[in-house]
Design a protein around this motif. Structure first.
Motif, PDB file in Angstrom:
ATOM      1  N   ALA A   7       0.834  -1.203   0.000  1.00 21.90           N
ATOM      2  CA  ALA A   7       0.000   0.000   0.000  1.00 21.90           C
ATOM      3  C   ALA A   7       0.869   1.253   0.000  1.00 21.90           C
ATOM      4  CB  ALA A   7      -0.934   0.003   1.207  1.00 21.90           C
ATOM      5  N   ALA A   8       1.914   1.265   0.816  1.00 24.73           N
ATOM      6  CA  ALA A   8       2.811   2.425   0.872  1.00 24.73           C
ATOM      7  C   ALA A   8       3.484   2.652  -0.472  1.00 24.73           C
ATOM      8  CB  ALA A   8       3.862   2.220   1.958  1.00 24.73           C
ATOM      9  N   LEU A   9       3.918   1.574  -1.090  1.00 31.08           N
ATOM     10  CA  LEU A   9       4.627   1.662  -2.364  1.00 31.08           C
ATOM     11  C   LEU A   9       3.699   2.136  -3.488  1.00 31.08           C
ATOM     12  CD1 LEU A   9       7.089  -1.012  -3.699  1.00 31.08           C
ATOM     13  CD2 LEU A   9       5.107  -0.415  -5.062  1.00 31.08           C
ATOM     14  N   ARG A  10       2.538   1.538  -3.583  1.00 30.91           N
ATOM     15  CA  ARG A  10       1.654   1.813  -4.722  1.00 30.91           C
ATOM     16  C   ARG A  10       0.815   3.070  -4.547  1.00 30.91           C
ATOM     17  NH1 ARG A  10       0.167  -4.626  -5.354  1.00 30.91           N
ATOM     18  NH2 ARG A  10       2.026  -5.157  -6.587  1.00 30.91           N
ATOM     19  N   GLU A  11       0.508   3.422  -3.307  1.00 42.25           N
ATOM     20  CA  GLU A  11      -0.297   4.617  -3.053  1.00 42.25           C
ATOM     21  C   GLU A  11       0.554   5.809  -2.641  1.00 42.25           C
ATOM     22  OE1 GLU A  11      -3.314   3.513  -0.236  1.00 42.25           O
ATOM     23  OE2 GLU A  11      -3.751   1.637  -1.306  1.00 42.25           O
ATOM     24  N   GLN A  12       1.874   5.586  -2.493  1.00 46.25           N
ATOM     25  CA  GLN A  12       2.831   6.642  -2.140  1.00 46.25           C
ATOM     26  C   GLN A  12       2.388   7.396  -0.893  1.00 46.25           C
ATOM     27  OE1 GLN A  12       6.058   7.549  -3.891  1.00 46.25           O
ATOM     28  NE2 GLN A  12       5.568   5.364  -3.997  1.00 46.25           N
ATOM     29  N   ARG A  13       2.152   6.626   0.177  1.00 43.61           N
ATOM     30  CA  ARG A  13       1.790   7.215   1.465  1.00 43.61           C
ATOM     31  C   ARG A  13       2.355   6.344   2.577  1.00 43.61           C
ATOM     32  NH1 ARG A  13      -2.482   4.434   3.935  1.00 43.61           N
ATOM     33  NH2 ARG A  13      -3.508   2.896   2.595  1.00 43.61           N
ATOM     34  N   SER A  14       2.618   6.953   3.714  1.00 44.31           N
ATOM     35  CA  SER A  14       3.110   6.194   4.858  1.00 44.31           C
ATOM     36  C   SER A  14       1.979   5.365   5.468  1.00 44.31           C
ATOM     37  CB  SER A  14       3.685   7.128   5.923  1.00 44.31           C
ATOM     38  OG  SER A  14       4.815   7.826   5.428  1.00 44.31           O
TER      39      SER A  14
END
Length: 243
Positions: A84-91
């Motif tokens: 999720a962090a990688l694909r949505e670019q969020r912590s």
């Protein structure tokens, strides 16, 4: 739990790249530096760097074998905080895996393995690739607000040097047979974790159950594992009968 030392700077990462003879050793350094800075109070933390390039996921760097296996288990499920962090670019922060419902059954499986907290932070890379810095801990609420900020700063410092490294080093080329073998191993690991969770036993006992199910149905253990991961459960007969 963060160490009081300053965040490693982009210049220091550049020095690491220039002074490390092999790319694999440089990647190991990335993860090890992060793990050492986060484990300043004696709480062990496993850190990894996940990269998705040309549709393929890989753990480019890991501070421990446990971290690598946790990443690969997530790839097998196809869901989880690091993806999720990688694909949505969020912590993404999980304070207690046993209470989090967002990515079940993955979160249930890794909680059974003793991991209780996860922090995943995106690393800005090239348009055709995505990356994340992932941190795993065996304690609940392991990542306080100041630790999250430190990891985000660490990921920002990594960004430039990782982009440079990805340009200089082509992705590792695996044969189709080897890619299939690596994927099968990850799926089996994920299934074992689920069986451990539901049967309330150890890893050896879970593997014995998979092997017994495969033998009783005259099927390959990888087939049984894929069905368990897809179902998120070993309820129903895992042998599924002969095909």
């Amino acid at each position: 739990m963060a160490n009081n030392d300053a965040v490693t700077t982009a210049d220091q990462y550049q020095d690491l790249l220039l002074n490390t003879p092999e790319f694999s050793q440089f990647l190991l350094g990335l993860a090890t530096i992060s793990a050492s800075q986060l484990g300043g109070d004696g709480t062990p933390v496993a850190c990894t760097v996940t990269v998705e390039r040309d549709g393929a996921l890989s753990t480019f760097a890991y501070s421990s074998e446990e971290g690598r296996r946790l990443d690969e288990t997530q790839y097998a499920f196809g869901i989880g905080p690091c993806l999720a962090a990688l694909r949505e670019q969020r912590s993404v922060l999980i304070d207690d895996l046993q209470l989090d419902q967002r990515w079940a059954p993955y979160t249930y499986a890794v909680a059974k393995l003793g991991v209780r907290s996860v922090l995943a932070v995106p690393i800005r890379t090239e348009p055709l690739s995505q990356a994340a810095l992932n941190c795993y801990a065996h304690a609940v609420h392991a990542f306080a607000a100041e630790t999250v900020k430190l990891v985000e700063d660490q990921a920002a410092s990594m960004s430039r040097i990782l982009r440079l490294a990805l340009r200089l080093h082509a992705p590792e080329v695996f044969s189709e047979d080897l890619r299939a073998a690596l994927k099968s191993r990850a799926v089996v690991d994920a299934a074992i974790a689920l069986v451990m969770l539901q049967a309330r036993g150890g890893r050896d006992g879970a593997l014995d159950l998979l092997q017994a199910a495969a033998a009783s149905g005259n099927r390959r253990i990888q087939e049984i594992a894929r069905e368990i991961v897809a179902r998120g459960s070993l309820n129903a007969d895992p042998g599924g009968g002969k095909r």
